[in-house]
Design a protein around this motif. Structure first.
Motif, PDB file in Angstrom:
ATOM      1  N   ILE A 205      46.354  52.312  12.182  1.00  0.00           N
ATOM      2  CA  ILE A 205      45.397  52.577  11.101  1.00  0.00           C
ATOM      3  C   ILE A 205      45.499  54.054  10.681  1.00  0.00           C
ATOM      4  O   ILE A 205      45.560  54.384   9.494  1.00  0.00           O
ATOM      5  N   LEU A 219      39.344  44.291   9.376  1.00  0.00           N
ATOM      6  CA  LEU A 219      39.383  44.382  10.838  1.00  0.00           C
ATOM      7  C   LEU A 219      38.917  43.048  11.417  1.00  0.00           C
ATOM      8  O   LEU A 219      37.827  42.564  11.105  1.00  0.00           O
ATOM      9  N   LEU A 248      39.225  53.905  11.344  1.00  0.00           N
ATOM     10  CA  LEU A 248      38.881  53.363  10.021  1.00  0.00           C
ATOM     11  C   LEU A 248      38.146  54.411   9.190  1.00  0.00           C
ATOM     12  O   LEU A 248      38.360  54.527   7.982  1.00  0.00           O
ATOM     13  N   ILE A 259      37.023  48.112   3.017  1.00  0.00           N
ATOM     14  CA  ILE A 259      37.116  47.711   4.429  1.00  0.00           C
ATOM     15  C   ILE A 259      36.224  46.497   4.660  1.00  0.00           C
ATOM     16  O   ILE A 259      35.074  46.456   4.201  1.00  0.00           O
TER      17      ILE A 259
END
Ligand code: SF4
Length: 349
Positions: A205, A219, A248, A259
């Motif tokens: 990531i 995720l 993240l 996300i």
């Protein structure tokens, strides 16, 4: 002697190849565009090259194209296709149409099998055989794009790296495939339409952020504390939730990707309000959308689907506390094409 697939060469390398045939360097760009922009699968198609150059290329190189082994269409329109690779490995891709929203999504595979052995996943029961090359990933996109146009009269609108394998454990080839799909010299597709799903490979990531790869991230969370998550996802032993969330956040601060947290809900495992509270704490660091996913039965797995009542209560609790949440009913489960079900099971059908 086995010929090398022409698609394994970069533009610079193609320039050296055409020079070695005594041709001007700009021919390399034409070859590159035939391959990555127009989706050519043989040299004959490259009609702006001389016949002599096409023959020379054909004598020296090849296209190891994917061979379709099986295809099934679900009652909900989802199409699962199996592909045989040059080394006889089989992978699968899934086309998920949602005509009412004008969405036609490809779920693409990035590895043959997977080494991560998530407890709920059929692919995880297969050993990892190898990484896919960038062109094997790209060709799934090309083929399923044609299929979508043929069956639904619409090209793909979205791509999710959520098929077989963990994309961030095949970092270089996955990123190269994204480049081929999005580069204006190649297919020119928008990165905003691409979502990479990861089980939480922290280093991968961070690397995506440092390399400025502007895809969306999903995720695969599935449990909101380390103890529970490690029970169903062994990768959590070495990539703790805190570190994954930090990675993240780092990516969000740099590139502002969308996300999402994917959360398969299992009966009496992660479906309580206490679990919802833990999950909520993880949504405070960047804007995030939670997708609650119905669990699809996988043979040999000792986890059960949470009840609709629990799912709805959990989702409502999150929404009431300001967390953007959707409940995704599974697609393609009658043909084992749903999330976590890809395992080349056609021979059992
Ligand atoms: S869920 Fe993804 S990472 Fe986990 S075993 Fe399955 S394919 Fe691998």
């Amino acid at each position: 002697m086995n010929k090398t697939d022409i698609r394994s060469y970069s533009l610079d390398q193609l320039e050296n190849i055409v020079s070695s045939f005594g041709e001007p360097k700009f021919k390399a760009k034409q070859i590159y565009q035939w391959i990555w922009q127009k989706g050519a699968m043989n040299f004959e198609q490259m009609t702006n090259l001389s016949k002599k150059l096409r023959e020379e290329l054909n004598n020296a190189f090849t296209f190891n194209t994917l061979i379709r082994t099986h295809q099934q269409q679900s009652i909900d329109g989802t199409v699962k296709t199996g592909w045989q690779l040059q080394d006889n490995s089989i992978i699968e891709s899934v086309l998920i149409p949602v005509p009412k929203d004008n969405r036609y999504t490809l779920c693409v595979s990035s590895q043959v099998g997977c080494s991560l052995a998530c407890a709920f996943c059929a692919t995880g029961q297969l050993k990892k055989v190898r990484n896919l090359t960038d062109y094997e990933i790209f060709e799934q996109f090309l083929k399923v794009n044609s299929m979508s146009k043929e069956i639904y009269g619409h090209q793909l609108t979205n791509i999710v790296y959520m098929g077989m394998g963990e994309p961030l454990l095949n970092y270089n080839n996955v990123v190269k495939s994204i480049d081929k799909i999005t580069n204006p010299l190649a297919f020119g597709y928008s990165t905003k339409r691409i979502t990479l799903s990861t089980s939480g490979i922290t280093k991968g990531i961070v690397r995506l952020a440092d390399d400025d790869i502007k895809v969306n991230i999903a995720l695969s969370l599935h449990a909101a504390d380390d103890d529970k998550r490690s029970k169903i996802m062994p990768i959590n032993e070495t990539n703790k939730l805190r570190d994954v969330i930090d990675a993240l956040k780092y990516m969000y601060d740099k590139n502002k990707p969308r996300i999402g947290f994917e959360y398969i809900m299992f009966k009496d495992f992660n479906d309580s309000i206490e679990d919802a509270n833990k999950l909520m704490k993880l949504t405070k660091f960047f804007p995030v959308k939670v997708n609650i996913i119905e669990y699809n039965y996988v043979e040999g797995v000792n986890l059960k689907k949470a009840s609709d009542e629990k799912v709805n209560k959990f989702a409502k609790y999150l929404v009431d506390h300001g967390v953007m949440t959707t409940v995704r009913r599974s697609r393609g489960k009658d043909i084992d094409a749903a999330c976590g079900q890809l395992a080349n099971k056609i021979e059992n059908k």
